[in-house]
Motif scaffolding. Structure first.
Motif, PDB file in Angstrom:
ATOM      1  N   LEU A 166       0.816  -1.220   0.000  1.00  0.00           N
ATOM      2  CA  LEU A 166       0.000   0.000   0.000  1.00  0.00           C
ATOM      3  C   LEU A 166       0.845   1.263   0.000  1.00  0.00           C
ATOM      4  O   LEU A 166       0.318   2.357  -0.224  1.00  0.00           O
ATOM      5  N   MET A 167       2.136   1.146   0.238  1.00  0.00           N
ATOM      6  CA  MET A 167       3.019   2.304   0.214  1.00  0.00           C
ATOM      7  C   MET A 167       3.546   2.603  -1.191  1.00  0.00           C
ATOM      8  O   MET A 167       4.223   3.608  -1.399  1.00  0.00           O
ATOM      9  N   PHE A 168       3.242   1.731  -2.162  1.00  0.00           N
ATOM     10  CA  PHE A 168       3.701   1.932  -3.532  1.00  0.00           C
ATOM     11  C   PHE A 168       2.697   2.762  -4.327  1.00  0.00           C
ATOM     12  O   PHE A 168       1.499   2.760  -4.018  1.00  0.00           O
ATOM     13  N   PRO A 169       3.153   3.453  -5.351  1.00  0.00           N
ATOM     14  CA  PRO A 169       2.240   4.255  -6.170  1.00  0.00           C
ATOM     15  C   PRO A 169       1.069   3.452  -6.731  1.00  0.00           C
ATOM     16  O   PRO A 169      -0.053   3.933  -6.785  1.00  0.00           O
ATOM     17  N   ASP A 170       1.339   2.208  -7.155  1.00  0.00           N
ATOM     18  CA  ASP A 170       0.288   1.319  -7.651  1.00  0.00           C
ATOM     19  C   ASP A 170       0.293   0.071  -6.782  1.00  0.00           C
ATOM     20  O   ASP A 170       1.051  -0.868  -7.004  1.00  0.00           O
ATOM     21  N   ALA A 171      -0.558   0.075  -5.759  1.00  0.00           N
ATOM     22  CA  ALA A 171      -0.580  -1.018  -4.777  1.00  0.00           C
ATOM     23  C   ALA A 171      -0.947  -2.348  -5.418  1.00  0.00           C
ATOM     24  O   ALA A 171      -0.410  -3.398  -5.039  1.00  0.00           O
ATOM     25  N   GLN A 172      -1.849  -2.341  -6.378  1.00  0.00           N
ATOM     26  CA  GLN A 172      -2.270  -3.587  -7.015  1.00  0.00           C
ATOM     27  C   GLN A 172      -1.113  -4.221  -7.770  1.00  0.00           C
ATOM     28  O   GLN A 172      -0.925  -5.432  -7.725  1.00  0.00           O
ATOM     29  N   ARG A 173      -0.344  -3.409  -8.479  1.00  0.00           N
ATOM     30  CA  ARG A 173       0.844  -3.930  -9.166  1.00  0.00           C
ATOM     31  C   ARG A 173       1.856  -4.461  -8.173  1.00  0.00           C
ATOM     32  O   ARG A 173       2.462  -5.514  -8.374  1.00  0.00           O
ATOM     33  N   ALA A 174       2.045  -3.730  -7.094  1.00  0.00           N
ATOM     34  CA  ALA A 174       3.122  -4.050  -6.158  1.00  0.00           C
ATOM     35  C   ALA A 174       2.861  -5.315  -5.361  1.00  0.00           C
ATOM     36  O   ALA A 174       3.810  -6.023  -4.995  1.00  0.00           O
ATOM     37  N   LEU A 175       1.606  -5.633  -5.074  1.00  0.00           N
ATOM     38  CA  LEU A 175       1.296  -6.723  -4.147  1.00  0.00           C
ATOM     39  C   LEU A 175       1.903  -8.049  -4.576  1.00  0.00           C
ATOM     40  O   LEU A 175       2.506  -8.760  -3.768  1.00  0.00           O
ATOM     41  N   LEU A 176       1.753  -8.409  -5.841  1.00  0.00           N
ATOM     42  CA  LEU A 176       2.311  -9.677  -6.322  1.00  0.00           C
ATOM     43  C   LEU A 176       3.822  -9.718  -6.103  1.00  0.00           C
ATOM     44  O   LEU A 176       4.360 -10.677  -5.545  1.00  0.00           O
ATOM     45  N   GLY A 177       4.514  -8.659  -6.519  1.00  0.00           N
ATOM     46  CA  GLY A 177       5.961  -8.650  -6.428  1.00  0.00           C
ATOM     47  C   GLY A 177       6.478  -8.645  -5.002  1.00  0.00           C
ATOM     48  O   GLY A 177       7.420  -9.376  -4.667  1.00  0.00           O
ATOM     49  N   VAL A 178       5.877  -7.816  -4.146  1.00  0.00           N
ATOM     50  CA  VAL A 178       6.321  -7.765  -2.751  1.00  0.00           C
ATOM     51  C   VAL A 178       6.106  -9.126  -2.091  1.00  0.00           C
ATOM     52  O   VAL A 178       6.973  -9.635  -1.365  1.00  0.00           O
TER      53      VAL A 178
END
Length: 299
Positions: A166-178
């Protein structure tokens, strides 16, 4: 356990997939043409946890359907597994390029299919859980610009990934990678689970038991994963460091023909391609830095 959609025009293969998945508790809905699938998705756009698509169908190539689904917000994140006779490297890459979770070639091995579907459903459930919590957390996290975390376990990795994304500009994109990078730090880093051990564990159904055994090992259970996250106006960057012996990360930056049909091993590729604008491994591979830029900074 989960609702699985199957698009397959060969009745024998369709029945095999249905029986294979129902044997482990999944519910299966089947169609035999792209048109039938499109009509079903219009009526029930939120009913599925994974999609299994053949490519050669009477009314076209389901690659086009996959591209269409990417534009539908309610279906764009549902994992797609292609199951097809089209097995040339270029065709496999074409499938992965439209965001496929995995690409299988016929004949389908039941244990591999079960493992892949379980993995896909688990990933999608993490995504959904994270998005449901987003409204509760995003207000608080909007004030957090830099922080450091440590954790030990597999379950803690998933929980932390939901918040950090949720701290990334695009949380939906980031969730998989994190999620993938934190799990890798635990599984392959601190718990020293090799690639082949995870493959065998997933196929034979004892992977979670293996994780629990390693987490109870006195020599391993005290190992920590350290996470630093830094949010700036132009980008958010996360650094993840485990206490393992490292690995040859260069092998996992691109899709490998030798591993394409394994039930795992796509996490780094997908993180690089989907979640982050930059992915960098340091030294022996036990430190990874991932960056996602804000759209205005990227232009």
């Amino acid at each position: 356990m989960a609702n699985i959609f199957v698009l397959e025009d060969e009745e024998i293969m369709s029945d095999l997939i249905e029986n294979t998945l129902e044997a482990v508790g999944h519910q299966v809905v089947k169609c035999s043409t792209i048109q039938e699938a499109q009509e079903l998705f219009e009526k029930e756009p939120t009913n599925f946890d994974a999609l299994i698509l053949d490519r050669n169908l009477p009314d076209g190539d389901s690659i086009d359907l996959a591209k269409e689904l990417q534009d539908k917000s309610l279906l764009s994140k549902v994992p797609i597994i292609f199951n097809t006779n089209l097995s040339k490297p270029a065709q496999i890459l074409e499938g992965m390029a439209v965001g496929a979770f995995w690409y299988l070639t016929k004949p389908t091995t039941p244990t591999i299919l079960q493992a892949l579907v379980s993995n896909a459903v688990g990933t999608y459930q993490v995504y959904r859980a994270g998005m449901e919590k987003q409204k509760l957390l995003e207000g608080m996290l909007s004030y957090l610009n830099k922080s450091e975390f440590t954790f030990h376990t597999h379950s803690e990795a998933r929980q932390l990934a939901e918040s950090l994304s949720l701290m990334f500009p695009d949380a939906q994109r980031a969730l998989l990678g994190v999620t993938e990078l934190l799990l890798n730090a635990v599984e392959h880093g601190n718990l020293s689970i090799s690639y082949s051990e995870k493959t065998d564990g997933l196929v034979r159904g004892y992977f979670h038991q293996l994780v629990q055994e390693r987490q109870s090992d006195p020599a391993l259970k005290s190992r920590k994963v350290r996470v630093e996250i830094d949010k700036k106006p132009e980008r958010t960057q996360i650094q993840i460091q485990d206490e393992g012996s490292g690995f040859d990360w260069r092998e996992y930056l691109e899709i490998s023909p030798e591993r394409i049909f394994d039930p795992h091993g796509r996490g780094i590729v997908m993180s690089k391609a989907i979640s982050f604008d930059k992915l960098e491994f340091i030294g022996k591979g036990n430190i990874v830095i991932a960056t996602q830029e804000r759209p205005q900074a990227a232009e």
